[in-house]
Design an enzyme around this catalytic site. Structure first.
Site, PDB file in Angstrom:
ATOM      1  N   HIS A   1      -9.287   1.621  -1.864  1.00 28.66           N
ATOM      2  CA  HIS A   1      -7.862   1.478  -1.595  1.00 28.66           C
ATOM      3  C   HIS A   1      -7.200   0.825  -2.808  1.00 28.66           C
ATOM      4  CE1 HIS A   1      -4.061   1.006   0.108  1.00 28.66           C
ATOM      5  NE2 HIS A   1      -4.341   0.425   1.260  1.00 28.66           N
TER       6      HIS A   1
ATOM      7  N   HIS B   1      -3.481   8.039   5.301  1.00 26.36           N
ATOM      8  CA  HIS B   1      -3.582   6.690   4.740  1.00 26.36           C
ATOM      9  C   HIS B   1      -5.037   6.231   4.869  1.00 26.36           C
ATOM     10  CE1 HIS B   1      -2.269   2.932   3.187  1.00 26.36           C
ATOM     11  NE2 HIS B   1      -2.573   2.262   4.278  1.00 26.36           N
TER      12      HIS B   1
ATOM     13  N   PHE C   1       0.982  -2.941   4.657  1.00 22.67           N
ATOM     14  CA  PHE C   1       1.162  -4.270   5.258  1.00 22.67           C
ATOM     15  C   PHE C   1       2.643  -4.620   5.162  1.00 22.67           C
ATOM     16  CE2 PHE C   1      -3.240  -6.505   4.582  1.00 22.67           C
ATOM     17  CZ  PHE C   1      -3.718  -5.857   5.697  1.00 22.67           C
TER      18      PHE C   1
ATOM     19  N   CYS D   1       0.812  -1.221   0.000  1.00 31.21           N
ATOM     20  CA  CYS D   1       0.000   0.000   0.000  1.00 31.21           C
ATOM     21  C   CYS D   1       0.845   1.270   0.000  1.00 31.21           C
ATOM     22  CB  CYS D   1      -0.923  -0.002   1.205  1.00 31.21           C
ATOM     23  SG  CYS D   1      -1.667  -1.600   1.479  1.00 31.21           S
TER      24      CYS D   1
ATOM     25  N   GLU E   1      -3.253   5.582  13.137  1.00 34.85           N
ATOM     26  CA  GLU E   1      -2.798   6.763  12.401  1.00 34.85           C
ATOM     27  C   GLU E   1      -3.137   8.035  13.180  1.00 34.85           C
ATOM     28  OE1 GLU E   1      -4.153   7.014   8.322  1.00 34.85           O
ATOM     29  OE2 GLU E   1      -2.687   8.585   7.852  1.00 34.85           O
TER      30      GLU E   1
ATOM     31  N   LYS F   1      -9.592   7.774   0.177  1.00 33.95           N
ATOM     32  CA  LYS F   1      -9.990   6.378  -0.038  1.00 33.95           C
ATOM     33  C   LYS F   1     -11.489   6.184   0.195  1.00 33.95           C
ATOM     34  CE  LYS F   1      -5.622   4.002   0.994  1.00 33.95           C
ATOM     35  NZ  LYS F   1      -4.718   5.013   1.571  1.00 33.95           N
TER      36      LYS F   1
END
Lengths: 86, 404
Positions: B332, B295, B391, B163, B306, B327
């Protein structure tokens, strides 16, 4: 102990993160040290073993609160297995 | 060290196949989410909602003879790169061609080709695959295809950090241009992984929302998988000025870090180090920044962590930030996400408009900042950050400044 219970315990034994020789239905999942990914893997193993669908979204569910003890998991799986049979 | 400016932007997104349509839809708070149509058997899926690039006709962009060479991910990449280069108004003659880098982020590569191929041999029991299966599905294909389509002969490669891929790619390109190791870069990210196999894999993670992506909101249910590409042209300021180019924004900082912790759980410390890395790289202090393109995946874990990381990195100033997750509108797009979001960030700074976080139902106790809920906001933005946290614990953050 029922077959379901012994199969569920066998799966949970593989996921536990504490040094405890045996797992009992009265054990709390939290005390066995199951982390978030462990729970997702445990649910997958249960679904595969019993050919059932366990509704679970990691964002809204917490298996350690929904399923407090190993016995709670056994009962939930037993219910889904029985529903499948009927 | 050169100052590095953006002179061209391109995007293929669930909210439009060009930057103007994408940006207008973002500002309007439109949704690019909808039912899965890209897999042959969507009825078999549990996950019914994704954010597809709808109505994308490759024949509009590539001659029929070329279709067999391009996976969907490379099609998106090339179309976005062409738009960015056209806006920049650059012709890549010699010697510029050999001094231009092509650095592209992708998380998965040519998965549609792989999925179709596997279906053919495993399910349909066919014995042979299409001859160009390998060069279509190879992860570096989007960078190779851009270099070929646009005549870019300098350093070219793909960066893979799930990501965060596009943010890492753009950050590396920024540093190469800043250091003078290239004179120009075409950079961004591309992803097209809405396939049966990929969706099944995401279902297994148990982090997908069944309907809507509501980052930072109470009752958020997870992420929605997206796709698309965004590309940009980066140049040294002096070069852009000398050729009279329109300057869209300035990239001023790039920070990256690894959590070295959990495979999937986000890590506050890793996020903070990437944000502080961008501050240090840009010589910024927290109160210089007004907007953060988060994010913000819409998962319980990311948005909570976050938010904590923003508190730690910004201190008291965190409460003054406008923070949004685009997003919520385009899903995403994994390896393309950072590029789609950097395009939004550059335009947010340029136009002084923070795009919204849509689907916001109200505050979650663990997400207690200003997420620009549901409607875009006109506000002064001098400097903004774009966050990407992958990830595998790989984090990347870019800082963008209004060009003055």
């Amino acid at each position: 102990m029922s077959d379901v219970a012994s199969d569920v315990i066998a799966i949970i034994v593989k996921k536990k993160r504490v040094d405890k020789p045996t797992v009992e239905v009265s054990d709390r999942l939290e005390a066995l040290g199951l982390e978030s990914l462990d729970a997702v893997e445990m649910i997958f193993d249960l679904e595969e073993k019993f050919d059932i669908q366990i509704p679970y979204n990691a964002n809204t569910s917490n298996p350690r609160t929904e399923f407090d003890t190993v016995g709670d998991v056994v009962n939930a799986v037993q219910k889904l297995v029985d529903e499948k049979k009927s | 060290m050169s100052r590095v400016v953006v002179t061209g932007l391109g995007a293929v997104t669930p909210l439009g196949h060009t930057v103007p349509s994408y940006w207008e839809n973002l500002k309007a708070g439109a949704s690019g989410l909808g039912a899965v149509t890209l897999t042959p058997t969507p009825e078999e899926l549990t996950q019914k909602v994704v954010a597809e690039v709808k109505g994308f006709d490759p024949l509009k962009h590539f001659p029929e003879r070329q279709q067999s060479t391009l996976d969907r991910v490379s099609q998106f990449a090339v179309v976005a790169a062409r738009e960015a280069i056209a806006q920049a108004g650059i012709t890549f003659d010699m010697p510029l061609s050999v001094r231009t880098a092509t650095i592209v982020g992708t998380g998965a590569g040519g998965v549609t080709t792989q999925d179709d191929g596997f279906r053919r041999i495993y399910l349909e029991k066919r014995t042979r695959l299409f001859p160009l299966t390998i060069p279509k599905l190879m992860a570096n294909a989007p960078a190779s295809q851009i270099s070929m389509a646009c005549g870019l002969r300098g350093p070219a490669f793909v960066v893979a950090s799930a990501c965060a891929s596009a943010t890492h790619a753009i950050g590396i390109a920024f540093h190469m241009v800043r250091a003078g190791s290239v004179d120009c870069a075409v950079t961004g990210g591309a992803e097209a992984c809405i396939t049966f196999g990929t969706l099944r894999s995401w279902e297994a993670m148990r982090v997908m929302s069944p309907d809507v992506c509501r980052p930072f909101s109470k009752d958020r249910m997870g992420l929605i998988l997206g796709e698309g590409a965004a590309m940009m042209v980066l140049e040294p300021l002096e070069r852009a000025k000398a050729r009279g180019a329109e300057i869209l924004g300035e990239i001023v900082g790039f920070g990256m870090s690894a959590d070295a912790a959990d495979l999937t759980a986000p890590d506050q410390g890793g996020m903070v180090r990437a944000i502080q890395g961008a501050f240090a790289d840009a010589n910024l202090v927290p109160h210089d920044i007004q907007y953060v393109n988060a994010h913000g995946t819409g998962t319980a874990a990311n948005d909570d962590t976050e938010t904590k990381a923003l508190h730690e990195a910004f201190g008291e100033h965190a409460r003054k930030l406008a923070i949004s997750s685009t997003k919520s509108m385009v899903g995403h797009a994994l390896g393309a996400a950072g590029a789609l979001e950097l395009v939004a960030t550059v335009l947010a700074v340029r136009e002084s408009v923070a795009p919204p976080t849509v689907g916001y139902l109200g505050p979650d106790p663990s997400c207690d900042l200003d997420y620009v809920p549901n409607a875009a906001r006109k506000m002064q933005i001098d400097v903004a950050l774009s966050n990407s946290f992958a990830f595998g614990g790989l984090n990347a953050v870019l800082a963008v400044k209004k060009f003055a």
